[in-house]
Design an enzyme around this catalytic site. Structure first.
Site, PDB file in Angstrom:
ATOM      1  N   HIS A   1       0.908  -1.145   0.020  1.00 39.19           N
ATOM      2  CA  HIS A   1      -0.326   0.082  -0.015  1.00 39.19           C
ATOM      3  C   HIS A   1       0.847   1.192   0.280  1.00 39.19           C
ATOM      4  O   HIS A   1       2.173   1.375   0.008  1.00 39.19           O
ATOM      5  CB  HIS A   1      -0.850   0.096   1.304  1.00 39.19           C
ATOM      6  CG  HIS A   1      -0.087   0.148   2.538  1.00 39.19           C
ATOM      7  ND1 HIS A   1       0.385  -0.951   3.080  1.00 39.19           N
ATOM      8  CD2 HIS A   1       0.098   1.084   3.350  1.00 39.19           C
ATOM      9  CE1 HIS A   1       0.988  -0.763   4.383  1.00 39.19           C
ATOM     10  NE2 HIS A   1       1.122   0.701   4.275  1.00 39.19           N
TER      11      HIS A   1
ATOM     12  N   HIS B   1       5.976   5.966  -1.250  1.00 32.71           N
ATOM     13  CA  HIS B   1       6.784   4.778  -1.665  1.00 32.71           C
ATOM     14  C   HIS B   1       5.704   3.646  -1.190  1.00 32.71           C
ATOM     15  O   HIS B   1       4.897   3.991  -0.477  1.00 32.71           O
ATOM     16  CB  HIS B   1       8.104   4.978  -0.667  1.00 32.71           C
ATOM     17  CG  HIS B   1       7.685   5.164   0.745  1.00 32.71           C
ATOM     18  ND1 HIS B   1       7.297   5.986   1.423  1.00 32.71           N
ATOM     19  CD2 HIS B   1       7.723   3.793   1.734  1.00 32.71           C
ATOM     20  CE1 HIS B   1       7.325   5.536   2.767  1.00 32.71           C
ATOM     21  NE2 HIS B   1       7.557   4.280   2.681  1.00 32.71           N
TER      22      HIS B   1
END
Length: 183
Positions: free
Chosen positions: A41, A125
């Site tokens: 995620h 990220h």
């Protein structure tokens, strides 16, 4: 109390690419346990521990995402955050739209005290692993081959995840989702 954060789901097709990326990185990075597809995620905002009333307030605040347009992201590079002991896959594409969503969500979650978890700079990220000492790890010469080519996906919702700690590894089930505007 339960722990929550808000972010972007990574589709399974992108998760499969990240698993291939992990295979390339394994010989170079001392990690015992890499993340799996179900754990990938992009975190935008950490909310911390919330009681039931705080959870309901967070669900209402998440509605601010419904005023943001659908946007596109892609995989872009790899790296490490040595101080946080994190190996990550980079995110490219329309990151300006992601950053604006993150900022607006941060404002919406301010009454919950979420700003105490905010980082000075938002660096989108996807965490691939958490590990020990990464101070000597250099990923600049890693051959990513075709893994990251054409890795775009549409982000059409913002999600609230629960962070569930488990001996087999953390789990991040989606507990609430708000669609973005399809313009």
């Amino acid at each position: 109390m339960r722990r929550f954060f808000v972010g972007i789901q990574v589709p399974e097709s992108i998760g499969d690419r990240l698993l291939r990326l992990e295979q390339v990185l394994k010989p170079r990075v001392p990690v015992k346990r890499w993340y799996g597809v179900e754990q990938f995620h992009i975190t935008t905002n950490f909310l911390g521990e919330l009681e039931d009333a705080g959870f309901e307030q967070a669900v209402r605040a998440l509605k601010v995402a419904s005023s943001h347009p659908v946007f596109s992201l892609s995989l872009e590079g790899v790296g490490v955050f040595p101080n946080a002991r994190v190996v990550w896959g980079g995110v490219g594409g329309e990151t300006d739209k992601l950053a604006l969503l993150q900022k607006d969500l941060g404002e919406a979650f301010r009454p919950l005290g979420a700003e105490k978890y905010a980082k000075p700079q938002f660096i989108p990220h996807i965490t691939l692993a958490r590990t020990g000492d990464l101070s000597g790890v250099d990923l600049s010469g890693v051959d990513l081959g075709r893994i990251l080519e054409d890795s775009f996906w549409l982000v059409d919702s913002a999600c609230m995840f629960e962070s569930v700690l488990d001996p087999a590894g953390a789990r991040y089930p989606v507990v609430h989702k708000v669609p973005l505007v399809n313009k």
